[in-house]
Design a protein around this motif. Structure first.
Motif, mmCIF file in Angstrom:
data_model
loop_
_atom_site.group_PDB
_atom_site.id
_atom_site.type_symbol
_atom_site.label_atom_id
_atom_site.label_comp_id
_atom_site.label_asym_id
_atom_site.label_seq_id
_atom_site.Cartn_x
_atom_site.Cartn_y
_atom_site.Cartn_z
ATOM 1 N N VAL A 46 0.844 -1.192 0.000
ATOM 2 C CA VAL A 46 0.000 0.000 0.000
ATOM 3 C C VAL A 46 0.882 1.245 0.000
ATOM 4 C CG1 VAL A 46 -1.711 1.356 1.258
ATOM 5 C CG2 VAL A 46 -1.928 -1.144 1.133
ATOM 6 N N GLY A 47 0.760 2.032 -1.072
ATOM 7 C CA GLY A 47 1.453 3.315 -1.179
ATOM 8 C C GLY A 47 0.420 4.411 -1.297
ATOM 9 N N TRP A 48 -0.025 4.663 -2.532
ATOM 10 C CA TRP A 48 -1.155 5.572 -2.760
ATOM 11 C C TRP A 48 -2.401 4.930 -2.191
ATOM 12 C CZ3 TRP A 48 -5.783 5.233 -5.458
ATOM 13 C CH2 TRP A 48 -6.426 6.452 -5.726
ATOM 14 N N THR A 49 -3.186 5.703 -1.461
ATOM 15 C CA THR A 49 -4.378 5.158 -0.815
ATOM 16 C C THR A 49 -5.628 5.622 -1.545
ATOM 17 O OG1 THR A 49 -3.247 5.229 1.326
ATOM 18 C CG2 THR A 49 -5.637 4.954 1.359
ATOM 19 N N PRO A 50 -6.458 4.704 -1.983
ATOM 20 C CA PRO A 50 -7.678 5.089 -2.688
ATOM 21 C C PRO A 50 -8.691 5.730 -1.742
ATOM 22 C CG PRO A 50 -7.620 2.714 -2.346
ATOM 23 C CD PRO A 50 -6.295 3.244 -1.892
ATOM 24 N N PRO A 51 -9.703 6.390 -2.284
ATOM 25 C CA PRO A 51 -10.692 7.059 -1.430
ATOM 26 C C PRO A 51 -11.354 6.145 -0.401
ATOM 27 C CG PRO A 51 -10.929 7.800 -3.692
ATOM 28 C CD PRO A 51 -9.914 6.688 -3.711
ATOM 29 N N ASN A 52 -11.540 4.873 -0.744
ATOM 30 C CA ASN A 52 -12.188 3.958 0.207
ATOM 31 C C ASN A 52 -11.218 3.362 1.217
ATOM 32 O OD1 ASN A 52 -10.789 2.023 -1.246
ATOM 33 N ND2 ASN A 52 -12.596 1.023 -2.106
ATOM 34 N N GLY A 53 -9.923 3.679 1.092
ATOM 35 C CA GLY A 53 -8.934 3.210 2.056
ATOM 36 C C GLY A 53 -8.622 1.733 1.995
ATOM 37 N N SER A 54 -9.106 1.033 0.985
ATOM 38 C CA SER A 54 -8.965 -0.420 0.896
ATOM 39 C C SER A 54 -7.766 -0.817 0.050
ATOM 40 C CB SER A 54 -10.237 -1.013 0.282
ATOM 41 O OG SER A 54 -10.091 -2.382 -0.005
ATOM 42 N N ASP A 55 -7.251 -2.017 0.307
ATOM 43 C CA ASP A 55 -6.182 -2.559 -0.541
ATOM 44 C C ASP A 55 -6.744 -3.527 -1.571
ATOM 45 O OD1 ASP A 55 -6.763 -4.800 1.089
ATOM 46 O OD2 ASP A 55 -4.697 -5.495 0.994
ATOM 47 N N GLU A 56 -8.068 -3.517 -1.774
ATOM 48 C CA GLU A 56 -8.700 -4.426 -2.721
ATOM 49 C C GLU A 56 -8.371 -4.035 -4.157
ATOM 50 O OE1 GLU A 56 -12.859 -4.631 -2.055
ATOM 51 O OE2 GLU A 56 -12.679 -5.586 -0.082
ATOM 52 N N THR A 57 -8.202 -5.056 -4.997
ATOM 53 C CA THR A 57 -7.950 -4.834 -6.413
ATOM 54 C C THR A 57 -9.046 -5.540 -7.229
ATOM 55 O OG1 THR A 57 -6.118 -6.412 -6.040
ATOM 56 C CG2 THR A 57 -5.536 -4.123 -6.390
ATOM 57 N N LEU A 58 -8.797 -5.946 -8.444
ATOM 58 C CA LEU A 58 -9.876 -6.269 -9.380
ATOM 59 C C LEU A 58 -10.478 -7.668 -9.262
ATOM 60 C CD1 LEU A 58 -8.584 -4.547 -12.645
ATOM 61 C CD2 LEU A 58 -10.154 -3.652 -10.918
ATOM 62 N N ARG A 59 -9.803 -8.595 -8.598
ATOM 63 C CA ARG A 59 -10.343 -9.952 -8.398
ATOM 64 C C ARG A 59 -10.597 -10.703 -9.713
ATOM 65 N NH1 ARG A 59 -12.002 -11.204 -3.270
ATOM 66 N NH2 ARG A 59 -11.985 -9.454 -1.792
ATOM 67 N N LEU A 60 -9.781 -10.445 -10.707
ATOM 68 C CA LEU A 60 -9.928 -11.189 -11.956
ATOM 69 C C LEU A 60 -9.115 -12.474 -11.965
ATOM 70 C CD1 LEU A 60 -10.105 -8.308 -14.586
ATOM 71 C CD2 LEU A 60 -11.973 -9.640 -13.579
ATOM 72 N N VAL A 61 -8.221 -12.631 -11.008
ATOM 73 C CA VAL A 61 -7.614 -13.919 -10.685
ATOM 74 C C VAL A 61 -7.808 -14.134 -9.187
ATOM 75 C CG1 VAL A 61 -5.931 -13.753 -12.559
ATOM 76 C CG2 VAL A 61 -5.282 -13.011 -10.257
ATOM 77 N N ASP A 62 -7.671 -15.367 -8.728
ATOM 78 C CA ASP A 62 -8.012 -15.650 -7.324
ATOM 79 C C ASP A 62 -6.791 -15.770 -6.420
ATOM 80 O OD1 ASP A 62 -6.963 -18.071 -8.085
ATOM 81 O OD2 ASP A 62 -8.779 -19.245 -7.680
ATOM 82 N N PHE A 63 -5.646 -15.233 -6.867
ATOM 83 C CA PHE A 63 -4.435 -15.287 -6.051
ATOM 84 C C PHE A 63 -3.773 -13.914 -6.067
ATOM 85 C CE2 PHE A 63 -3.528 -16.708 -10.376
ATOM 86 C CZ PHE A 63 -2.516 -15.846 -10.759
ATOM 87 N N ALA A 64 -2.936 -13.677 -5.057
ATOM 88 C CA ALA A 64 -2.175 -12.429 -4.959
ATOM 89 C C ALA A 64 -0.724 -12.681 -5.359
ATOM 90 C CB ALA A 64 -2.251 -11.882 -3.538
ATOM 91 N N MET A 65 -0.003 -11.587 -5.624
ATOM 92 C CA MET A 65 1.383 -11.702 -6.100
ATOM 93 C C MET A 65 2.321 -10.768 -5.360
ATOM 94 S SD MET A 65 0.362 -11.877 -10.092
ATOM 95 C CE MET A 65 -1.222 -11.191 -9.621
#
Length: 220
Positions: free
Chosen positions: A144-163
């Motif tokens: 987490v660097g730039w923080t989105p307005p909702n404060g979440s670290d969620e991304t697009l969920r187009l794959v089911d694993f993180a990297m």
């Protein structure tokens, strides 16, 4: 859509051959669109964007010999008619998505409407670092660097694993396997740590690691 999620671009023959196979044609016959929006949220991003487009970076993407290339700037898309860019995206063979800040990139993928379009595209999506991470369910506090307005670290969920990219990179002394293990312990699902000689190929529900380096899968 087909995904080739890399740490540092098309760094070796194995990843290159996988890309050609996914395209179903030689690179010289394929049309590419480049996205480097994520870079503008990190120090020196403008210069790094030029290096990416001009083929002067150490992360081979734009310089592979494409039939044609264009730039898709996500921050511009909300201000122009969709008829000016959506058909172009639907017709392209490959999206080359650079790194930078994954949450900033995710924000503009959503704001631009590209995120909604991605699942229906026939193109191959080639991600580099943050360009790969943005496909995951989330990135984890470590990234987490730039923080989105909702404060979440969620991304697009187009794959089911993180990297966790750039594993054991000489210029990133904090990206150790021990750091990756601590990061993975805080993730909810499967998570991969990959070095710059590694990519992850995703087609439908099939996930395949392509590597001439080292990597590790952390299972929840």
């Amino acid at each position: 859509m087909k995904f080739l999620l890399t740490s540092a671009g098309i760094k070796n023959k194995s990843i290159h051959d996988t890309l050609v196979d996914m395209l179903g044609k030689p690179i010289a016959e394929a049309n590419a669109l480049c996205i480097t929006t994520g870079l503008y949220a990190i120090p020196g991003g403008a210069g790094k964007a030029w290096q990416f487009f001009s083929g002067q970076a150490t992360t081979p993407m734009c310089e592979l010999g494409w039939k044609s290339m264009g730039v898709l700037e996500l921050t511009a898309l909300p201000s122009i008619d969709k008829e000016l860019w959506v058909p172009m995206v639907k017709e392209t063979d490959v999206l080359l998505v650079n790194g930078g800040d994954p949450l900033y990139l995710c924000y503009w993928m959503r704001q631009s409407g590209l995120a909604d379009l991605l699942p229906s595209l026939r193109a191959v999506y080639v991600g580099l670092s943050a360009g790969s991470m943005v496909m995951a369910p989330n990135v984890g506090e470590y990234f987490v660097g730039w923080t989105p307005p909702n404060g979440s670290d969620e991304t697009l969920r187009l794959v089911d694993f993180a990297m966790f990219p750039h594993l054991d990179h000489e210029m990133l002394p904090g990206n150790t396997m021990a750091a990756a293990e601590r990061w993975a312990a805080g993730m909810q699902g499967p998570a991969y740590a990959i070095d710059d000689q590694t990519a992850i190929k995703v087609i439908g529900g099939s996930v395949e690691v392509v590597s001439e380096g080292h990597w590790k899968l952390f299972s929840p």
